[in-house]
Design a protein around this motif. Structure first.
Motif, PDB file in Angstrom:
ATOM      1  N   UNK A 261      58.383  82.850  56.240  1.00  0.00           N
ATOM      2  CA  UNK A 261      56.937  83.125  56.046  1.00  0.00           C
ATOM      3  C   UNK A 261      56.323  82.537  57.107  1.00  0.00           C
ATOM      4  N   UNK A 262      56.730  81.310  57.566  1.00  0.00           N
ATOM      5  CA  UNK A 262      56.171  80.625  58.669  1.00  0.00           C
ATOM      6  C   UNK A 262      56.157  81.499  59.891  1.00  0.00           C
ATOM      7  N   UNK A 263      57.468  81.779  60.070  1.00  0.00           N
ATOM      8  CA  UNK A 263      57.973  82.420  61.433  1.00  0.00           C
ATOM      9  C   UNK A 263      57.169  83.709  61.370  1.00  0.00           C
ATOM     10  N   UNK A 264      57.089  84.469  60.429  1.00  0.00           N
ATOM     11  CA  UNK A 264      56.201  85.655  60.372  1.00  0.00           C
ATOM     12  C   UNK A 264      54.791  85.351  61.096  1.00  0.00           C
ATOM     13  N   UNK A 265      54.181  84.254  60.488  1.00  0.00           N
ATOM     14  CA  UNK A 265      52.779  84.065  61.134  1.00  0.00           C
ATOM     15  C   UNK A 265      52.980  83.667  62.600  1.00  0.00           C
ATOM     16  N   UNK A 266      54.065  82.736  63.008  1.00  0.00           N
ATOM     17  CA  UNK A 266      54.137  82.585  64.532  1.00  0.00           C
ATOM     18  C   UNK A 266      54.610  83.753  65.254  1.00  0.00           C
ATOM     19  N   UNK A 267      55.588  84.598  64.806  1.00  0.00           N
ATOM     20  CA  UNK A 267      56.195  85.281  65.836  1.00  0.00           C
ATOM     21  C   UNK A 267      55.595  86.703  65.933  1.00  0.00           C
TER      22      UNK A 267
END
Length: 83
Positions: free
Chosen positions: A24-30
């Motif tokens: 979920x965090x990578x989705x927001x960042x990437x």
């Protein structure tokens, strides 16, 4: 004996939850940097959170079955006599 270990038999739920949170965090960042990854994260993140839910429900069901129905089955030998 029901609640064993630090996570009370919820280790699979914790591991899947950490993985889902990282995704979920990578989705927001990437996604702003690489918009093509949006569809990958759109499919992967809900699936991993669903897996967390299924792991949690399965462990709760197992805990309930062991608490209320764990030692009610009679044990017998191979010739059918109770022990």
């Amino acid at each position: 004996m029901l609640n064993m270990g630090y996570f009370h038999n919820h280790l699979a739920t914790v591991v899947c939850g950490i993985f889902a949170a990282v995704l979920s965090l990578l989705w927001v960042i990437m996604t702003p940097m690489f918009p093509v990854l949006g569809i990958v994260f759109l499919m992967a993140v809900p699936i991993t959170w669903f897996l967390v839910f299924i792991c949690w429900i399965a462990q709760k069901s197992n805990d309930w079955m062991m608490e209320y129905h764990g030692n009610t089955r009679p044990v017998s030998t191979s010739d059918g006599k109770p022990t």
